[in-house]
Design an enzyme around this catalytic site. Structure first.
Site, PDB file in Angstrom:
ATOM      1  N   ASP A  63     -92.827   7.221 -32.144  1.00 52.82           N
ATOM      2  CA  ASP A  63     -92.810   8.436 -31.383  1.00 52.82           C
ATOM      3  C   ASP A  63     -92.881   9.564 -32.147  1.00 52.82           C
ATOM      4  OD1 ASP A  63     -91.733   7.811 -28.599  1.00 52.82           O
ATOM      5  OD2 ASP A  63     -90.349   6.934 -29.333  1.00 52.82           O
ATOM      6  N   GLU A  68     -91.412  17.840 -31.937  1.00 45.94           N
ATOM      7  CA  GLU A  68     -90.472  18.879 -31.492  1.00 45.94           C
ATOM      8  C   GLU A  68     -89.136  18.413 -31.509  1.00 45.94           C
ATOM      9  OE1 GLU A  68     -89.940  21.511 -27.532  1.00 45.94           O
ATOM     10  OE2 GLU A  68     -89.909  19.254 -27.190  1.00 45.94           O
ATOM     11  N   ASP A  69     -88.769  17.197 -31.473  1.00 49.39           N
ATOM     12  CA  ASP A  69     -87.576  16.625 -31.328  1.00 49.39           C
ATOM     13  C   ASP A  69     -86.682  16.611 -32.839  1.00 49.39           C
ATOM     14  OD1 ASP A  69     -87.434  16.022 -28.560  1.00 49.39           O
ATOM     15  OD2 ASP A  69     -88.602  14.043 -28.915  1.00 49.39           O
ATOM     16  N   ARG A  88     -85.366   6.735 -33.912  1.00 49.56           N
ATOM     17  CA  ARG A  88     -86.163   8.002 -34.266  1.00 49.56           C
ATOM     18  C   ARG A  88     -85.590   8.634 -35.493  1.00 49.56           C
ATOM     19  NH1 ARG A  88     -88.458  11.548 -29.930  1.00 49.56           N
ATOM     20  NH2 ARG A  88     -89.624  12.157 -31.687  1.00 49.56           N
ATOM     21  N   HIS A 163     -85.081  15.234 -21.361  1.00 50.53           N
ATOM     22  CA  HIS A 163     -84.601  16.372 -22.235  1.00 50.53           C
ATOM     23  C   HIS A 163     -84.342  17.689 -21.350  1.00 50.53           C
ATOM     24  CE1 HIS A 163     -86.492  14.088 -25.891  1.00 50.53           C
ATOM     25  NE2 HIS A 163     -85.169  14.499 -26.341  1.00 50.53           N
ATOM     26  N   CYS A 250     -93.377  18.632 -26.628  1.00 50.15           N
ATOM     27  CA  CYS A 250     -92.867  17.832 -27.710  1.00 50.15           C
ATOM     28  C   CYS A 250     -94.016  17.621 -28.770  1.00 50.15           C
ATOM     29  CB  CYS A 250     -92.156  16.726 -27.134  1.00 50.15           C
ATOM     30  SG  CYS A 250     -93.430  15.687 -26.151  1.00 50.15           S
TER      31      CYS A 250
HETATM   32  C1  CIR Z   1     -88.703   9.610 -26.883  1.00 46.66           C
HETATM   33  O1  CIR Z   1     -87.985   8.833 -25.700  1.00 46.66           O
HETATM   34  O2  CIR Z   1     -88.252   9.871 -27.596  1.00 46.66           O
HETATM   35  C2  CIR Z   1     -90.180   9.572 -26.740  1.00 46.66           C
HETATM   36  N1  CIR Z   1     -91.007   8.411 -26.166  1.00 46.66           N
HETATM   37  C3  CIR Z   1     -90.754  10.955 -25.882  1.00 46.66           C
HETATM   38  C4  CIR Z   1     -90.230  12.264 -26.597  1.00 46.66           C
HETATM   39  C5  CIR Z   1     -90.588  13.238 -25.759  1.00 46.66           C
HETATM   40  N2  CIR Z   1     -90.037  14.494 -26.573  1.00 46.66           N
HETATM   41  C6  CIR Z   1     -89.789  15.653 -25.834  1.00 46.66           C
HETATM   42  O3  CIR Z   1     -89.924  15.836 -24.509  1.00 46.66           O
HETATM   43  N3  CIR Z   1     -89.231  16.706 -26.291  1.00 46.66           N
END
Ligand code: CIR
Length: 261
Positions: A63, A68-69, A88, A163, A250
């Site tokens: 990921d 962004e996360d 992550r 999110h 993201c």
């Molecule tokens: C996750 O589940 O963390 C990733 N597959 C997708 C993250 C998407 N992030 C976001 O919308 N900020």
């Protein structure tokens, strides 16, 4: 001195198909196609005036592209998050020195967790989704860092998606695009709200860049609603990244920087 926009991104990793999934079923996923869509997404960022800086690939992290996360960048400070998914958490390991040229850096240390996808900034207010990734403790730690800088931090309950910014994003300083099935519009009291088109539940995730937004081409009716509201929309095809539960916000962290001429 000139002000310019920077967008930090990460490349699509070869292991994208092993990504975390929460609300979606696992479908076949082609990392090559996702990478081409990601290239076009970066081109859209450039078209809207961003200098795109690709941070290093994270080959061990499926990921990693969803930068962004892992990082919030506000005018005064950068905050490296503590992502809620254990798989992550180490995506943040290299960020400190990469971000220091732009901002002073703060770090969420835990035990709480927080994903940047849950943080919606409107002016000096941060709406922060309480999610499977972002805990009360994580929000408290963020508030502790940002309150002295004059930010108000509001926890926001929501449902139906991963999110908060899958349920609501700011498309201007006073207009929030949202899915009212997933987040209560009353949360955004004092702001205008625009619902996504019926039949396009995932269309609330728009990335504001200057006076425009980048928005998935899969949602033409919501695009029409945005344009009717006076918002300029640049559509991009991110269908393969969407299979990994990703959206347009993201895949980058966009912020303003001042270059000394
Ligand atoms: C996750 O589940 O963390 C990733 N597959 C997708 C993250 C998407 N992030 C976001 O919308 N900020």
């Amino acid at each position: 001195m000139t002000r310019s926009l920077v967008a930090l991104t990460r490349p699509v990793g070869a292991r994208l198909a092993d990504c975390e999934l929460t609300h979606l079923d696992r479908l076949p996923l082609d990392p090559g196609l996702a990478a081409r869509q990601h290239d076009a997404y970066e081109a859209a960022l450039r078209l809207l005036g961003c200098r795109v800086e690709r941070l290093p690939d994270l080959p061990e992290h499926p990921d990693g592209v969803f930068i962004e996360d892992t990082l919030l960048i506000l005018d005064e400070v950068a905050v490296i998050t503590r992502p809620g998914a254990a798989s992550r958490r180490d995506e943040t390991a290299d960020l400190g020195p990469l971000v220091e040229p732009f901002r002073s850096v703060e770090l969420l240390r835990g035990p709480g967790t927080l994903d940047g996808g849950d943080v919606l900034r409107v002016g000096r207010t941060l709406f922060v989704g309480l999610s499977s990734r972002t805990s009360e403790d994580g929000i408290d730690e963020l508030r502790h860092i940002l309150s002295p800088l004059g930010y108000t931090v509001h926890p926001v309950p929501f449902s139906g998606c991963l999110h908060l910014k899958s349920a609501a994003t700011a498309v201007s300083e006073h207009l929030v695009l949202l899915n009212p099935e997933w987040v209560d519009p009353a949360v955004f009291d004092g702001l205008d709200t625009l619902p996504v088109a019926p039949g396009e539940p995932f269309a609330a995730n728009a990335l504001r860049v200057g006076d425009s937004v980048i928005h998935p081409s899969a949602f033409p009716e919501t695009r029409q609603g945005l344009e009717n509201a006076g918002i300029a929309v640049l559509s991009v095809d991110i269908s393969e990244l969407a299979r990994a539960e990703g959206g347009v916000t993201c895949c980058s962290v966009v912020f303003e920087t001042i270059d000394q001429a």
